[in-house]
Design a protein around this motif. Structure first.
Motif, short mmCIF file in Angstrom:
data_model
loop_
_atom_site.label_atom_id
_atom_site.label_comp_id
_atom_site.label_asym_id
_atom_site.label_seq_id
_atom_site.Cartn_x
_atom_site.Cartn_y
_atom_site.Cartn_z
N PRO A 288 0.82 -1.13 -0.02
CA PRO A 288 -0.05 -0.07 -0.09
C PRO A 288 0.84 1.37 0.04
CG PRO A 288 -0.07 -0.96 2.22
CD PRO A 288 0.76 -2.03 1.40
N ALA A 289 0.23 2.43 -0.52
CA ALA A 289 0.98 3.57 -0.50
C ALA A 289 1.16 3.97 0.89
CB ALA A 289 0.23 4.65 -1.51
N THR A 290 2.55 4.86 0.97
CA THR A 290 2.68 5.36 2.16
C THR A 290 1.96 6.73 2.29
OG1 THR A 290 4.78 4.53 2.29
CG2 THR A 290 4.57 6.19 3.60
N THR A 291 1.29 7.17 3.29
CA THR A 291 0.68 8.33 3.45
C THR A 291 1.76 9.33 3.89
OG1 THR A 291 -0.26 7.74 5.61
CG2 THR A 291 -1.52 7.34 3.65
N PRO A 292 1.39 10.76 3.40
CA PRO A 292 2.41 11.68 4.31
C PRO A 292 2.48 11.58 5.88
CG PRO A 292 1.23 12.60 2.52
CD PRO A 292 0.51 11.27 2.94
N SER A 293 3.80 11.70 6.10
CA SER A 293 3.90 11.59 7.77
C SER A 293 2.87 12.71 8.49
CB SER A 293 5.23 11.55 7.91
OG SER A 293 5.59 11.51 9.51
N THR A 294 2.54 12.50 9.72
CA THR A 294 2.13 13.61 10.44
C THR A 294 3.04 13.93 11.59
OG1 THR A 294 0.91 11.73 11.90
CG2 THR A 294 -0.18 12.40 9.87
N ASP A 295 4.13 13.37 11.79
CA ASP A 295 5.00 14.06 12.63
C ASP A 295 5.49 15.34 12.61
OD1 ASP A 295 7.27 10.91 12.17
OD2 ASP A 295 5.46 11.31 13.35
N PRO A 296 5.73 16.01 13.73
CA PRO A 296 5.89 17.38 13.50
C PRO A 296 6.67 17.90 12.88
CG PRO A 296 5.87 16.47 15.93
CD PRO A 296 6.00 15.34 15.21
N ALA A 297 7.84 17.55 12.59
CA ALA A 297 8.83 17.98 11.63
C ALA A 297 8.57 18.14 10.29
CB ALA A 297 10.17 17.33 11.73
N PRO A 298 7.92 16.93 9.56
CA PRO A 298 7.58 16.90 8.46
C PRO A 298 6.16 17.72 8.15
CG PRO A 298 7.92 14.57 9.04
CD PRO A 298 8.19 15.40 10.13
N SER A 299 5.44 18.01 9.35
CA SER A 299 4.13 18.93 9.06
C SER A 299 4.46 20.16 8.66
CB SER A 299 3.53 18.73 10.24
OG SER A 299 4.09 19.37 11.50
N ARG A 300 5.87 20.60 9.02
CA ARG A 300 6.19 22.15 8.72
C ARG A 300 6.32 22.16 7.09
NH1 ARG A 300 9.33 21.44 13.53
NH2 ARG A 300 11.09 21.25 12.31
N LEU A 301 6.49 21.09 6.27
CA LEU A 301 6.62 21.05 4.97
C LEU A 301 5.39 21.39 4.28
CD1 LEU A 301 8.86 18.08 4.60
CD2 LEU A 301 9.81 20.45 4.71
N SER A 302 5.49 21.96 3.08
CA SER A 302 4.18 21.99 2.33
C SER A 302 3.60 20.82 1.99
CB SER A 302 4.63 22.65 1.01
OG SER A 302 5.23 22.02 -0.10
N PRO B 185 2.25 19.74 -0.77
CA PRO B 185 2.91 18.95 -2.00
C PRO B 185 4.36 18.31 -1.56
CG PRO B 185 2.02 20.89 -2.64
CD PRO B 185 1.94 20.98 -1.42
N THR B 186 5.17 18.83 -0.74
CA THR B 186 6.47 18.57 -0.51
C THR B 186 6.26 17.17 0.16
OG1 THR B 186 7.36 20.49 -0.54
CG2 THR B 186 8.51 18.94 0.65
N ARG B 187 5.28 17.07 1.30
CA ARG B 187 5.12 15.91 1.97
C ARG B 187 4.58 14.81 0.94
NH1 ARG B 187 2.23 19.39 5.33
NH2 ARG B 187 0.38 18.03 5.15
N VAL B 188 3.62 15.01 0.14
CA VAL B 188 3.26 13.96 -0.68
C VAL B 188 4.58 13.62 -1.65
CG1 VAL B 188 1.43 13.42 -2.74
CG2 VAL B 188 0.80 14.80 -0.68
N ALA B 189 5.30 14.41 -2.19
CA ALA B 189 6.23 13.89 -3.11
C ALA B 189 7.31 12.96 -2.30
CB ALA B 189 7.40 15.16 -3.23
N GLU B 190 7.43 13.07 -0.84
CA GLU B 190 8.14 12.33 -0.16
C GLU B 190 7.48 11.08 0.10
OE1 GLU B 190 11.30 12.66 1.11
OE2 GLU B 190 11.45 14.30 -0.13
#
Length: 256
Positions: A3-17, A19-24
């Protein structure tokens, strides 16, 4: 496929836009799903469904990945979005952009060269084909006599660093080879744009060439200890002489 990995909800990644989180997340999924270079990715509607994001977010995420060199889009028959292997040149350029405003010094670069290059030399001793040894000798032949003018001095500096770039290409350890190649290219660029080849330095030419000739001999005979020692002495001597060049150019700049 997993299954696809969903964008992380960790505090540090959440500061990213978003689209950037989705790209990761897409990048992680590409690895988990064992896509290889040249494999076609699912269509845009499939990605929208898989990642639960809007068309605009998916498109922006793909633009981010394309800018990073990780995917490549082709139009027309047989077109689509494909996994793309990042070239060494592109990776070097992207990493170089990070250091562009860091004001690196000769000491910064040689701090790493003095640690890594002697170990590379030792690892390569006795393991290089004669064709590569011949190429190393051919490079040394490009500066078999002292430079006659500033332009030739610049060319000789750049050629002498190609010697080390060629050694880096032979590394079994891809990370070690990339790091050394990156530093060599950074030093080459720094030497040119700061004009560290002015004034001509006969001692730098003489001692550098002598070390390289000794090194080729140790590599050919498989003497790892000598290869390590010669490269270590080469790096220490080059740092001292290049730092003197750097200081001289700074004095010239201030006096002007």
């Amino acid at each position: 496929m997993p299954p696809a990995t969903t964008p992380s909800t960790d505090p540090a990644p959440s500061r990213l836009s978003r689209p950037t989180r989705v790209a990761e997340a897409i990048k992680d999924w590409i690895v988990q799903a064992h896509f290889g270079a040249g494999d076609r990715l699912p269509s845009e509607p499939e990605l929208i469904e898989r990642f639960g994001m809007s068309k605009g977010t998916i498109r922006e995420a793909m633009r981010i990945l394309e800018a990073q060199g990780l995917v490549k889009s082709r139009t027309g028959p047989g077109g689509g979005t494909f996994v793309h292997e990042v070239s060494k040149e592109r990776a070097r350029a992207l990493l170089g952009n990070y250091f562009y405003f860091k004001d690196l010094t000769i000491r910064d670069i040689y701090q790493l060269r003095r640690v890594l290059e002697p170990e590379l030399a030792a690892a390569l001793a006795g393991n290089l084909p004669e064709a590569v040894l011949g190429r190393l000798e051919a490079i040394i032949g490009e500066y078999d006599a002292p430079a006659q003018d500033v332009e030739e001095e610049r060319e000789q500096h750049v050629a002498s660093l190609r010697f080390h770039a060629l050694l880096a290409e032979q590394a079994d350890n891809a990370l070690l080879g990339f790091l050394i190649d990156f530093m060599v290219n950074m030093l080459s660029d720094l030497t040119v744009y700061r004009k560290l080849y002015e004034p001509p330095n006969l001692e730098l030419w003489r001692r550098g060439r002598a070390f390289q000739l000794q090194l080729v001999e140790a590599l050919r005979t498989g003497d790892a200890d000598t290869a390590r020692r010669v490269m270590r002495d080469h790096m220490e001597t080059a740092q001292k002489l290049m730092e003197a060049q750097e200081a001289e150019m700074q004095r010239r700049f201030i006096s002007e």
